[in-house]
Structure formats: C-alpha cells, structure tokens
Scaffold this motif. Structure first.
Motif, PDB file in Angstrom:
ATOM      1  N   GLN A 127      91.196  90.667  55.654  1.00 30.00           N
ATOM      2  CA  GLN A 127      91.652  91.686  56.599  1.00 30.00           C
ATOM      3  C   GLN A 127      93.014  92.259  56.194  1.00 30.00           C
ATOM      4  O   GLN A 127      93.397  93.341  56.624  1.00 30.00           O
ATOM      5  CB  GLN A 127      91.711  91.100  58.006  1.00 30.00           C
ATOM      6  N   GLN A 128      93.773  91.497  55.360  1.00 29.36           N
ATOM      7  CA  GLN A 128      95.066  91.972  54.880  1.00 29.36           C
ATOM      8  C   GLN A 128      94.979  92.607  53.484  1.00 29.36           C
ATOM      9  O   GLN A 128      95.995  92.973  52.905  1.00 29.36           O
ATOM     10  CB  GLN A 128      96.070  90.821  54.850  1.00 29.36           C
ATOM     11  N   SER A 129      93.745  92.725  52.967  1.00 28.58           N
ATOM     12  CA  SER A 129      93.482  93.358  51.656  1.00 28.58           C
ATOM     13  C   SER A 129      94.366  92.807  50.538  1.00 28.58           C
ATOM     14  O   SER A 129      95.045  93.558  49.824  1.00 28.58           O
ATOM     15  CB  SER A 129      93.672  94.880  51.756  1.00 28.58           C
ATOM     16  N   PRO A 130      94.357  91.504  50.322  1.00 24.69           N
ATOM     17  CA  PRO A 130      95.199  90.949  49.251  1.00 24.69           C
ATOM     18  C   PRO A 130      94.597  91.201  47.871  1.00 24.69           C
ATOM     19  O   PRO A 130      93.374  91.309  47.717  1.00 24.69           O
ATOM     20  CB  PRO A 130      95.215  89.453  49.572  1.00 24.69           C
ATOM     21  N   ASP A 131      95.473  91.286  46.885  1.00 26.31           N
ATOM     22  CA  ASP A 131      95.016  91.341  45.495  1.00 26.31           C
ATOM     23  C   ASP A 131      94.873  89.939  44.917  1.00 26.31           C
ATOM     24  O   ASP A 131      94.102  89.723  43.982  1.00 26.31           O
ATOM     25  CB  ASP A 131      96.031  92.123  44.656  1.00 26.31           C
ATOM     26  N   LEU A 132      95.654  88.998  45.468  1.00 26.67           N
ATOM     27  CA  LEU A 132      95.698  87.637  44.922  1.00 26.67           C
ATOM     28  C   LEU A 132      95.856  86.623  46.037  1.00 26.67           C
ATOM     29  O   LEU A 132      96.660  86.826  46.947  1.00 26.67           O
ATOM     30  CB  LEU A 132      96.875  87.513  43.942  1.00 26.67           C
ATOM     31  N   ILE A 133      95.090  85.545  45.958  1.00 25.36           N
ATOM     32  CA  ILE A 133      95.268  84.376  46.826  1.00 25.36           C
ATOM     33  C   ILE A 133      95.774  83.231  45.954  1.00 25.36           C
ATOM     34  O   ILE A 133      95.221  82.951  44.889  1.00 25.36           O
ATOM     35  CB  ILE A 133      93.951  83.964  47.513  1.00 25.36           C
ATOM     36  N   ILE A 134      96.844  82.592  46.407  1.00 33.58           N
ATOM     37  CA  ILE A 134      97.342  81.373  45.759  1.00 33.58           C
ATOM     38  C   ILE A 134      97.157  80.236  46.747  1.00 33.58           C
ATOM     39  O   ILE A 134      97.698  80.276  47.859  1.00 33.58           O
ATOM     40  CB  ILE A 134      98.835  81.487  45.385  1.00 33.58           C
ATOM     41  N   THR A 135      96.394  79.219  46.375  1.00 32.17           N
ATOM     42  CA  THR A 135      96.261  78.053  47.248  1.00 32.17           C
ATOM     43  C   THR A 135      97.359  77.052  46.909  1.00 32.17           C
ATOM     44  O   THR A 135      97.759  76.913  45.750  1.00 32.17           O
ATOM     45  CB  THR A 135      94.898  77.353  47.106  1.00 32.17           C
ATOM     46  N   VAL A 136      97.849  76.384  47.925  1.00 37.35           N
ATOM     47  CA  VAL A 136      98.840  75.317  47.726  1.00 37.35           C
ATOM     48  C   VAL A 136      98.370  74.075  48.474  1.00 37.35           C
ATOM     49  O   VAL A 136      97.960  74.150  49.626  1.00 37.35           O
ATOM     50  CB  VAL A 136     100.254  75.741  48.193  1.00 37.35           C
TER      51      VAL A 136
END
Length: 577
Positions: A127-136
């Motif tokens: 819904q925030q239209s991210p280009d990249l997800i980083i999991t921590v």
C-alpha cells in the motif's frame, strides 16, 4: 529446599593472564570463562570481525546503496521483540543518516499476522508502493512472503540470524551468518548485529560511489552501537568475543551520555543511572520494557521510543512501555499460578515419578504474547525443556519453546516434522528457544511426540540441574570494591555469565519484603563480616527448618540508596550447609 547440584568452576590461569595486571578475583573469573589471553577481553573496535566475511553482504549493500542514491522507497520489516525493535530503529536511523528520505518500518502485529514477512504483510507493505523491503531479525523462512513481494516488483534483502530450513527464500540478497556457506566466524550475532554489519557495508559502498561530500557528511556508525548493545543482550544470544566488543562499545557510549533519547528514557524510568549502565540493566530492566510492547500490543511503541528525536517524546513512549510492562507482569504471574496448579496435578498422578522429560502446557485463557516467558519460568523451576501454548484463533494454537543445555530445541521440532510431516505447520528458532504453530486438535499428539523425542535426546543426568559457580570468596575479596570491579568488568551475558559464588553463611536476621522477596542479613564465615542480602521470589521456606547455617549461591552487587553505596548479595539459591 532444592536438591540442585552445585559445581565450582576450577580453571588454571594461563601464563599470559596470570602476568597481566588486574584484580586477582577477575583473573580467576576470566580463567573460568576460558580466557587464555588478555586480548580476548580487549573490546576495542579493531577486534570486530570484518563485515566482508558475511556471505551475500556485498550484493545486499549494492542493492541498498542504489536505493539511497536513487531515492527509492524502502520499508523495513521487523520482528516484534527487542531485537527486532532495535534492528528496525537502527536501519531506519542509518538510512536517514545516509540521506534516504523515504524509509519507513512495518512490524507485524503478532495477533493478526504472526511472525515474519508473510504474503499478508507484503500486501500491507504494498500500500506504500515500496521499491525495496529489508527484513531485520526475520526473513530466512519467508519463502512465500518473498515470492509475493517479487510478484509485486518489490526487491527483498533479508537480514536474519535464525537457522535456515532446507528451502530458503529466493530473495535478491540474504545476509545471515548461519546460512549455508557463510564463513563469518561469529555465528551468534543477534538480528541487530547482522543489520549493523549490513549498514557498515552500505556505507562502504556509498563511499566507493562518492556519495558523501562536504554537504552530505559520512556518518560515524559508532553512533548506532547503543542500539546494537541493547538488542544483542535482550535477545540472549551467546556473548562470544565479537558480540562482547559490540556490547561493550555500546555501553561505553551510553555511560558517556552518547545514546539515543529512547534508551536514556527507558533507563531512567527503570531507575537506572546512565553513567553506570551494565548489560544486566539491558537484560532485566530495559529489554523487558521494550518486549512488553510486542507481547501485549504493538512493537511500534517500542520502535518509536528508540527513534524519538527529543527527550519529551522519548519519555512519553517510555511511560507507555513501563505501563505495558506492569500489565505483562500481572498476566505472567496469573499464568504461572495456573501452570503450577496443572503441573501439581500431573505430579500427583505420576505417584512419585519425576516429571516428563519434555513438558507441554496449554490453556485457552493464556496470553499468546506471554507464553514464552511462562515457558522460561517453568524451565527454570523444573529443568526441563518446556513448550507453552495459547490460542491463536481459527482452531490454531501457537507455542513458545525454551530448552535446557544439551538439547537443541529447533532440531527436536525438525525431527518431529520428519516423523509426522503434517503435525507442525510452522516452526523456527534457535538451540535454546523456538516458536511453532499447531492445529488445536493436534495438541495431544504433539505433546506425546515432543516428550518421546526429548527422551531420546536427554539422559537422566541431563535432567539434573547443575549450578556452576566461581567458588567461594576470600576474606579480603568480600568488599564493595570487589563488587564494583565485577559490575563493570563484563559485559556479562549468555555463555559468558555474570560471576556467581557459593559460600556458607549464618542467617542473623530475615524478613519478607514486597510480599515475595526474602531480605536477610548474613554472617560470612570466611571473612567474619555481616552483609545485607536479598533473594527475589523466595520465602522463608527456603531456609533450613529450625535454623542453622546455609550454603548460598549469590552474586555480589552494589546497592545504591540516597547517594550511599553498600555491598549487597543477590542470593539465587539456598540450601542447608
């Protein structure tokens, strides 16, 4: 009175350690922790392992650096514990320091979405239209979640420290010291440690691409070590040499007042002095307050506390966390009473036989966010691996497992899934702690399978609780000075334990304080001095019937009251002398 076995650690001083100038008591304690060379307790940053040894980190750093340079939209997906909170705050802070303007975080609510990067969380993130997800502190088991992200044209970089399964996600990059083929020497990094190493690599990549300038200064990554120290201790990972460097460097900055407002606020609301902060303050006071948000409500409260840019905001969030922690204590106390009643019934039915080797407990009224603490309490009392379950809705129950030395709890769950492939839909974790989900109707079958598997792994000797101590205290060592030396000689923690001693004492006086703590004055037979002592969550039943001397296992502590410091013993175990 407990029948636990007390064993004194007795190690020979190495020549290098014996010749090193330090308090004699410290030499003995370090030798008991397998310290052979003073360099092993030199916690300068030059002794940190090189980030380039982490498999996949250069690919991950290029992806993240490109996102910074091209001002892409990045979302950090964290876990709902203190390690996840500090990891999320660290990466958000680091990316902002690098100059990224659009970076947000998302932590799954454990009661709605469960753990990790699930397809449902990807949908929320989209819904925030991210280009990249980083999991921590999560992601290594998120096969479906990564696939869902890629279907939405979202790149995924995983940073995690949990053990991988046979199948791992097809992420754009994975950084995890425990993934197959990774040569990084320290396999005990917490999630926040892995995140910190990735940010070091991202800074190096940005430097290589001439991103920094007079207008955009290269940040000092040491400014983030307060978060690394807190998350590492709170996650109870082993404090190997590399982790001790990370923790000690963070503590040094905190004691100097160079830490984020959130950590300052959490220490103060817990009544702790910034200038004398120790790893024990993280483990017993700050960590539980942070974790309370993820256990009872939403970890966003904890992350916002750590991201606060002013003291007022940090104090407001710390007050909310403090209130949640009080609620958590009340819930935990009620659950423990219920669990003990259930176990008393089991023991009566067993007619003198010992408790099962593997303990499973389930109560539909228990709080899903607190079952991990309950499992820990039961494990401590009975020295058995324990899994406590709570309802999760949709005819599903979720369990939290805690183990004892000698039993790798995640391997036990893995072995059960191989024997009963459809019994455990989801599980993951470490050697000493794990989480899992079951169908409610499968609980009895699982409970039996768990006990059987534990019995194949542990002997009767393994189920006997052993208390290791550093021996007795000499007459000239039972002083306030010794306690202060020990307090700051750490960092102490998992597999590098805080010094614990055992000695014989005469009980001069005792009383109950706070309704459940035993406060007493002891006469130390070796030194002849009288010392104040307290035993938390113990009562007079622990003392020998009819009086007499006791053998106590204890820690030396500095008690500060109205500006005055006194030696106080924290008694952990009592038995007849």
């Amino acid at each position: 009175m407990s029948s636990n076995k007390i064993i004194r650690r007795e190690s020979v001083l190495s020549k290098a350690l014996d010749g090193f100038e330090m308090h004699p008591l410290l030499k003995r304690i370090y030798a008991n922790r397998n310290i052979k060379d003073p360099e092993q307790i030199d916690y300068a940053l030059v002794h940190l392992q090189d980030y380039r040894l982490l498999k996949g980190i250069e690919s991950a750093a290029r992806i993240v650096a490109d996102a910074v340079i091209n001002q892409q939209s990045v979302i950090i997906v964290g876990d709902f514990d203190a390690d996840g909170a500090t990891s999320s705050a660290l990466v958000v802070r680091a990316l902002r320091l690098f100059g990224l303007t659009t970076v947000n975080y998302l932590v799954p609510n454990r009661f709605e979405y469960g753990y990790g990067l699930t397809p449902e969380i990807v949908e929320v993130a989209s819904q925030q239209s991210p280009d990249l997800i980083i999991t921590v502190d999560n992601g290594i088991s998120s096969v479906e979640g990564v696939a869902a992200a890629q279907q939405n044209n979202i790149k995924v970089v995983i940073t995690d420290h949990h053990l991988p399964a046979a199948v791992i996600p097809a992420a754009d990059a994975i950084v995890n010291p425990n993934q197959h083929g990774c040569s990084f020497p320290s396999k005990s990094l917490a999630g926040v440690g892995v995140a910190f190493y990735l940010m070091l690599a991202v800074r190096a990549e940005l430097r290589e691409q001439n991103w920094f300038s007079d207008e955009k200064a290269e940040p000092n990554m040491g400014a983030l070590l307060d978060l690394v120290a807190l998350g590492t201790v709170a996650d109870v990972v082993p404090l190997d040499e590399n982790n001790r460097v990370l923790v000690e460097q963070g503590l040094l900055r905190i004691r100097a007042g160079n830490c984020c407002y959130g950590i300052q606020a959490l220490l103060r609301i817990a009544g702790k002095d910034l200038r004398s902060c120790t790893s024990q303050d993280f483990g017993f006071f700050v960590g539980p307050r942070l974790n309370a948000a993820g256990r009872l409500d939403d970890m966003s409260t904890g992350i916002e506390c750590l991201l606060a840019d002013d003291m007022t905001s940090a104090n407001d969030h710390a007050a909310l966390l403090d209130d949640l922690n009080r609620q958590r204590k009340e819930i935990e106390s009620d659950m423990l009473q219920q669990a003990m009643k259930a176990l008393d019934i089991q023991l009566k039915q067993m007619q003198g036989q010992p408790l099962k080797a593997g303990v499973s407990l389930y109560n539909p009224a228990w709080h899903q966010g607190v079952v991990g603490l309950l499992a820990s309490r039961i494990k401590e009392r009975f020295h058995r691996p324990v899994i406590a379950f709570a309802d999760a809705g949709n005819d599903e129950i979720k369990g939290s497992a805690r183990s004892i030395p000698g039993l790798h709890i995640r391997d036990v769950l893995d072995a059960i899934t191989k024997k009963y492939p459809h019994l455990i839909p989801k599980f993951g974790g470490h050697a000493m702690a794990a989480g899992l989900s079951l169908k409610k109707s499968d609980y009895e079958q699982f409970s039996q399978a768990f006990t059987e598997e534990v019995e194949t792994c542990l002997s009767e000797k393994d189920l006997e609780k052993v208390i290791e101590t550093d021996g007795g205290i000499l007459a000239d060592e039972m002083t306030l000075d010794s306690a202060e030396v020990l307090r700051l000689a750490g960092p102490w923690g998992q597999q590098f334990p805080q010094p614990v001693f055992d000695d014989e004492f005469d009980v001069l006086d005792w009383r109950i304080v706070g309704e459940k703590h035993l406060k007493f004055q002891l006469h130390h037979k070796t030194s002849g001095c009288s010392i104040d002592a307290i035993a938390f969550n113990k009562n007079s039943d622990e003392l020998p019937k009819g009086g007499g001397s006791i053998r106590a296992v204890y820690r030396m502590d500095v008690n500060e009251f109205r500006g005055k410091k006194n030696l106080q013993l924290i008694v952990e175990h009592i038995e007849a002398a």
